[in-house]
Design a protein around this motif. Structure first.
Motif, PDB file in Angstrom:
ATOM      1  N   UNK A   1      71.650  26.499  76.600  1.00  0.00           N
ATOM      2  CA  UNK A   1      71.278  25.081  76.606  1.00  0.00           C
ATOM      3  C   UNK A   1      69.761  24.905  76.666  1.00  0.00           C
ATOM      4  N   UNK A   2      69.129  25.589  77.575  1.00  0.00           N
ATOM      5  CA  UNK A   2      67.687  25.409  77.750  1.00  0.00           C
ATOM      6  C   UNK A   2      66.896  25.975  76.577  1.00  0.00           C
ATOM      7  N   UNK A   3      67.271  27.155  76.094  1.00  0.00           N
ATOM      8  CA  UNK A   3      66.581  27.714  74.927  1.00  0.00           C
ATOM      9  C   UNK A   3      66.784  26.817  73.707  1.00  0.00           C
ATOM     10  N   UNK A   4      67.986  26.271  73.548  1.00  0.00           N
ATOM     11  CA  UNK A   4      68.247  25.390  72.419  1.00  0.00           C
ATOM     12  C   UNK A   4      67.437  24.116  72.485  1.00  0.00           C
ATOM     13  N   UNK A   5      67.272  23.569  73.683  1.00  0.00           N
ATOM     14  CA  UNK A   5      66.529  22.321  73.848  1.00  0.00           C
ATOM     15  C   UNK A   5      65.025  22.510  73.694  1.00  0.00           C
ATOM     16  N   UNK A   6      64.486  23.632  74.213  1.00  0.00           N
ATOM     17  CA  UNK A   6      63.032  23.744  74.325  1.00  0.00           C
ATOM     18  C   UNK A   6      62.443  25.003  73.716  1.00  0.00           C
ATOM     19  N   UNK A   7      63.262  25.970  73.351  1.00  0.00           N
ATOM     20  CA  UNK A   7      62.732  27.195  72.777  1.00  0.00           C
ATOM     21  C   UNK A   7      62.513  28.269  73.829  1.00  0.00           C
ATOM     22  N   UNK A   8      62.447  29.508  73.366  1.00  0.00           N
ATOM     23  CA  UNK A   8      62.372  30.664  74.257  1.00  0.00           C
ATOM     24  C   UNK A   8      61.138  30.636  75.152  1.00  0.00           C
TER      25      UNK A   8
ATOM     26  N   UNK B   1      80.750  25.945  57.628  1.00  0.00           N
ATOM     27  CA  UNK B   1      80.939  24.526  57.330  1.00  0.00           C
ATOM     28  C   UNK B   1      81.119  23.696  58.586  1.00  0.00           C
ATOM     29  N   UNK B   2      81.265  24.343  59.722  1.00  0.00           N
ATOM     30  CA  UNK B   2      81.558  23.621  60.955  1.00  0.00           C
ATOM     31  C   UNK B   2      80.333  23.585  61.844  1.00  0.00           C
ATOM     32  N   UNK B   3      79.892  22.368  62.187  1.00  0.00           N
ATOM     33  CA  UNK B   3      78.778  22.202  63.124  1.00  0.00           C
ATOM     34  C   UNK B   3      79.247  21.274  64.238  1.00  0.00           C
ATOM     35  N   UNK B   4      79.406  21.835  65.434  1.00  0.00           N
ATOM     36  CA  UNK B   4      79.874  21.027  66.559  1.00  0.00           C
ATOM     37  C   UNK B   4      78.726  20.429  67.365  1.00  0.00           C
ATOM     38  N   UNK B   5      77.505  20.544  66.843  1.00  0.00           N
ATOM     39  CA  UNK B   5      76.366  19.988  67.558  1.00  0.00           C
ATOM     40  C   UNK B   5      76.044  20.722  68.845  1.00  0.00           C
ATOM     41  N   UNK B   6      76.490  21.948  68.961  1.00  0.00           N
ATOM     42  CA  UNK B   6      76.303  22.701  70.199  1.00  0.00           C
ATOM     43  C   UNK B   6      74.870  23.192  70.329  1.00  0.00           C
ATOM     44  N   UNK B   7      74.572  23.691  71.537  1.00  0.00           N
ATOM     45  CA  UNK B   7      73.234  24.230  71.776  1.00  0.00           C
ATOM     46  C   UNK B   7      72.955  25.448  70.910  1.00  0.00           C
ATOM     47  N   UNK B   8      74.004  26.191  70.544  1.00  0.00           N
ATOM     48  CA  UNK B   8      73.778  27.368  69.697  1.00  0.00           C
ATOM     49  C   UNK B   8      73.250  26.951  68.337  1.00  0.00           C
ATOM     50  N   UNK B   9      73.727  25.808  67.816  1.00  0.00           N
ATOM     51  CA  UNK B   9      73.216  25.309  66.544  1.00  0.00           C
ATOM     52  C   UNK B   9      71.740  24.980  66.658  1.00  0.00           C
ATOM     53  N   UNK B  10      71.367  24.286  67.739  1.00  0.00           N
ATOM     54  CA  UNK B  10      69.953  23.967  67.953  1.00  0.00           C
ATOM     55  C   UNK B  10      69.117  25.234  68.035  1.00  0.00           C
ATOM     56  N   UNK B  11      69.637  26.200  68.751  1.00  0.00           N
ATOM     57  CA  UNK B  11      68.884  27.434  68.951  1.00  0.00           C
ATOM     58  C   UNK B  11      68.672  28.176  67.635  1.00  0.00           C
ATOM     59  N   UNK B  12      69.733  28.296  66.830  1.00  0.00           N
ATOM     60  CA  UNK B  12      69.611  29.028  65.573  1.00  0.00           C
ATOM     61  C   UNK B  12      68.737  28.264  64.574  1.00  0.00           C
ATOM     62  N   UNK B  13      68.738  26.933  64.633  1.00  0.00           N
ATOM     63  CA  UNK B  13      67.827  26.168  63.775  1.00  0.00           C
ATOM     64  C   UNK B  13      66.379  26.447  64.163  1.00  0.00           C
TER      65      UNK B  13
END
Length: 222
Positions: free
Chosen positions: A34-41, A108-120
């Protein structure tokens, strides 16, 4: 007639037992994601992660060695999920169409999770740890997909075009998921009857089969 005994009092409802707390290691992974996805490593400290997970400051060292080790395990989780989701995509017993469906469907599936944010974040500015993950764990998946395409194109090994096709099919699938709000704004009718993008998955597989056949013809008639 004897008097009927009074009814027994209704039993008081039993309160649901609270859900068991996650083990410390899992809490660290959840909060770190969650934190890495929101703000970066770089912007997140190990102390913040431990505080959010409700563990002592030495827990990261105990479970992962250091912050890099924690980050690598955070990245590895979605990769494992991806591998499970596309299991058997290169089974020789299934058709090319089904193989492509199995490969692209998870993208094809994006659940808007923190992992998606992180990988983006990593796609825009890849870290050393992410690139090691790409080389060691993600790259071999794409190599297997390219080898599958080559087999159906009548080649012993994939050439550059088939490697590009493997990446291109994945990219189209991923973009459908990530760009869905934009596509709906442009043409809301296009995917109105395809909420889970299953029809889109089959359409991408249709296109993929045509392109593999095109590469097969190029290979036979250079």
């Amino acid at each position: 007639m004897p008097a009927r005994p009074p009814p027994a009092p209704a039993a008081a409802p039993t309160a649901a037992a609270p859900a068991p707390a996650l083990p410390a290691r899992e809490r660290l992974l959840v909060e770190a994601m969650r934190l890495f996805g929101e703000r970066g490593f770089d912007a997140v400290t190990t102390r913040e992660i431990c505080s959010a997970a409700g563990v002592n400051p030495g827990a990261i060292h105990y479970h992962f060695g250091d912050k890099d080790g924690l980050y690598a395990e955070v990245l590895r989780g979605p990769v494992r999920d991806l591998q499970l989701s596309m299991a058997g995509f290169d089974d020789p017993a299934i058709s090319l169409h089904e193989a492509i469906c199995r490969f692209v469907r998870p993208f094809l599936f994006d659940d808007g999770s923190c992992s998606t944010q992180l990988f983006l974040r990593e796609m825009v500015a890849p870290s050393r740890i992410f690139m090691e993950m790409v080389t060691g764990e993600i790259g071999p998946i794409f190599d297997r997909f390219a080898q599958l395409l080559a087999r159906h194109a009548g080649m012993d090994a994939p050439n550059a075009a088939l490697h590009q096709l493997a990446m291109g099919l994945q990219a189209m699938a991923h973009d459908y998921a990530l760009s869905r709000p934009v596509l709906d704004a442009f043409h809301p009718e296009l995917l109105a009857d395809d909420p889970h993008l299953e029809q889109t998955c089959h359409r991408l597989a249709d296109w993929g089969c045509v392109l593999v056949d095109y590469e097969r013809q190029r290979h036979l008639n250079p």
